[in-house]
Design an enzyme around this catalytic site. Sequence first.
Site, short mmCIF file in Angstrom:
data_model
loop_
_atom_site.label_atom_id
_atom_site.label_comp_id
_atom_site.label_asym_id
_atom_site.label_seq_id
_atom_site.Cartn_x
_atom_site.Cartn_y
_atom_site.Cartn_z
N GLU A 91 -22.73 23.92 -41.83
CA GLU A 91 -22.12 25.24 -41.85
C GLU A 91 -23.00 26.26 -42.55
OE1 GLU A 91 -18.45 24.76 -43.91
OE2 GLU A 91 -19.44 23.91 -45.65
N CYS A 104 -25.82 32.32 -46.36
CA CYS A 104 -25.90 31.11 -47.17
C CYS A 104 -26.07 29.93 -46.21
CB CYS A 104 -24.60 30.98 -47.98
SG CYS A 104 -24.45 29.41 -48.83
N CYS A 111 -24.73 15.34 -48.50
CA CYS A 111 -25.49 15.46 -49.74
C CYS A 111 -25.33 14.16 -50.51
CB CYS A 111 -24.92 16.62 -50.57
SG CYS A 111 -25.82 16.92 -52.11
N CYS A 115 -21.84 15.46 -56.96
CA CYS A 115 -21.18 16.28 -57.99
C CYS A 115 -19.66 16.18 -57.78
CB CYS A 115 -21.65 17.72 -57.91
SG CYS A 115 -23.43 17.89 -58.16
N CYS A 118 -17.49 19.02 -55.89
CA CYS A 118 -18.01 19.57 -54.64
C CYS A 118 -17.54 18.78 -53.42
CB CYS A 118 -19.54 19.57 -54.70
SG CYS A 118 -20.31 20.18 -53.20
N GLY A 158 -25.85 20.38 -49.20
CA GLY A 158 -27.12 19.68 -49.42
C GLY A 158 -27.84 20.11 -50.67
N GLU A 159 -28.80 19.30 -51.07
CA GLU A 159 -29.64 19.63 -52.22
C GLU A 159 -31.03 19.97 -51.68
OE1 GLU A 159 -29.71 20.33 -55.47
OE2 GLU A 159 -31.87 20.41 -55.14
N SER A 213 -27.87 24.82 -60.93
CA SER A 213 -26.46 24.47 -61.11
C SER A 213 -26.34 23.69 -62.40
CB SER A 213 -25.98 23.64 -59.92
OG SER A 213 -26.05 24.43 -58.76
N HIS A 215 -23.47 23.98 -65.03
CA HIS A 215 -22.06 23.56 -65.09
C HIS A 215 -21.58 22.91 -66.37
CE1 HIS A 215 -22.13 24.82 -61.01
NE2 HIS A 215 -22.60 23.72 -60.50
N ASN A 289 -13.69 26.72 -56.62
CA ASN A 289 -12.94 26.70 -55.37
C ASN A 289 -12.27 25.34 -55.33
OD1 ASN A 289 -13.38 29.17 -53.90
ND2 ASN A 289 -15.51 28.56 -53.75
N CYS A 332 -17.88 25.62 -50.70
CA CYS A 332 -18.94 24.75 -50.23
C CYS A 332 -18.43 23.50 -49.51
CB CYS A 332 -19.73 24.40 -51.49
SG CYS A 332 -20.90 23.13 -51.39
N1 SAH Z 1 -27.24 21.30 -54.20
C1 SAH Z 1 -27.50 22.64 -54.56
C2 SAH Z 1 -27.00 23.68 -53.58
C3 SAH Z 1 -25.65 23.46 -52.95
S1 SAH Z 1 -24.23 23.69 -53.98
C4 SAH Z 1 -26.97 22.90 -55.97
O1 SAH Z 1 -26.46 21.99 -56.57
O2 SAH Z 1 -27.14 23.99 -56.47
C5 SAH Z 1 -24.21 25.42 -54.30
C6 SAH Z 1 -23.43 25.82 -55.52
O3 SAH Z 1 -22.00 25.70 -55.29
C7 SAH Z 1 -23.73 24.94 -56.73
O4 SAH Z 1 -23.82 25.69 -57.89
C8 SAH Z 1 -22.52 24.06 -56.74
O5 SAH Z 1 -22.38 23.45 -57.97
C9 SAH Z 1 -21.41 25.03 -56.37
N2 SAH Z 1 -20.17 24.41 -55.94
C10 SAH Z 1 -19.98 23.27 -55.25
N3 SAH Z 1 -18.69 23.02 -55.05
C11 SAH Z 1 -18.01 24.02 -55.61
C12 SAH Z 1 -16.64 24.34 -55.73
N4 SAH Z 1 -15.72 23.55 -55.23
N5 SAH Z 1 -16.30 25.46 -56.39
C13 SAH Z 1 -17.26 26.28 -56.90
N6 SAH Z 1 -18.56 26.05 -56.81
C14 SAH Z 1 -18.95 24.93 -56.18
#
Ligand code: SAH
Length: 342
Positions: A91, A104, A111, A115, A118, A158-159, A213, A215, A289, A332
């Site tokens: 997507e 985006c 992935c 995490c 996610c 994805g990463e 990221s 967190h 989210n 995401c």
């Molecule tokens: N793998 C990469 C890029 C994809 S995730 C990364 O880790 O940065 C993109 C961003 O969305 C990251 O900061 C991730 O931690 C955040 N993200 C993922 N799931 C989320 C959610 N449910 N709510 C808010 N942010 C989220």
Amino acid sequence: MKEDIRGLLPEELEERLVVMGEPAFRAKQVFQWLYKDIESFRDMRNIPKALICKLEDTFFISGLSLKAHQKSRIDSTEKFLFELRDGNQIESVLMGYKYGNTVCISSQAGCRMGCKFCASGLLGLSRNLTPGEILGQVTEVSRISGRKISNVVIMGTGEPLDNYQNISKFLRLIHEPKGMNMSMRSITISTCGLIDKLKCLAEDFPQVNVAISLHAPTDEKRSQIMPINKKFPVSQLIGECRRYVEKTGRRISFEYTLLKDFNDGNEDMQTLAKLLRGLNCHVNLIPLNQVDETGLLTSGRKRALECMEILSSKGINATVRRQLGADIDGACGQLRLKQSVE
Ligand code: SAH
């Protein structure tokens, strides 16, 4: 097997066409067409029929077919679900800002970073996206929406640094003057912090924006929600970020998703401020989210603003990310997850 023509740099396309017995200037013409609104080789008007047939036999133009297209009713966000040639789905999200449109994009189908908050990682990694599939998201989103793209963020599924080689080629393709000619400064890569690859990125593409990221400000907490922290702990990651800023002279961003009663306390903010002290950076606080499967709860916007205040009072540049496309599953990985569960 046919090759993805959008995954080729001009010099590679020229090589292929010369082997087919074509003059080099044809490669230039074909390459330029690839970045106009075309759907098939037959739309390339100044290319002889015979060559069009050869191109059709050897290449395909887009490896992406549109499966779903949602438009938000509350803002200008649009979400696209694409199916790849092997049936994998990815997507992309288009967001409108005052300064232009940002797309985006995804870097992998699935992935493997796992995490906890996610949705994209719930099903694991299917495969890396090819350079043509990564670029194709930008060209297809622009063509389908009819909107000009000014910025690209690699923050979808994805990463990106786990697919470094293909991301590098994508960056060279999108920057190509005869193609999209996008400046590296208009592109942001978001990563959970693969330190070895971050070093390569600073070396190879110092102009690209980087968002980490983070967190959580401690290993104890970060390891609970991000397994990668066991390999690359917080102190090493921040050390590498400091080197990155020194080397590139660029500001670095941190993403910090607020999880209720886990990483949103006053003490967490104080520890975070201490960790980032003196670093040329920006903290983007993200209200979670909520993803049903994870059971984690959002801190809410009010708390996010309080966290921002604490960071600001300690001299750390911070903002709260606006939530766009809330009515079309802005989070995401959600659209892909829903489709594959059905
Ligand atoms: N793998 C990469 C890029 C994809 S995730 C990364 O880790 O940065 C993109 C961003 O969305 C990251 O900061 C991730 O931690 C955040 N993200 C993922 N799931 C989320 C959610 N449910 N709510 C808010 N942010 C989220």
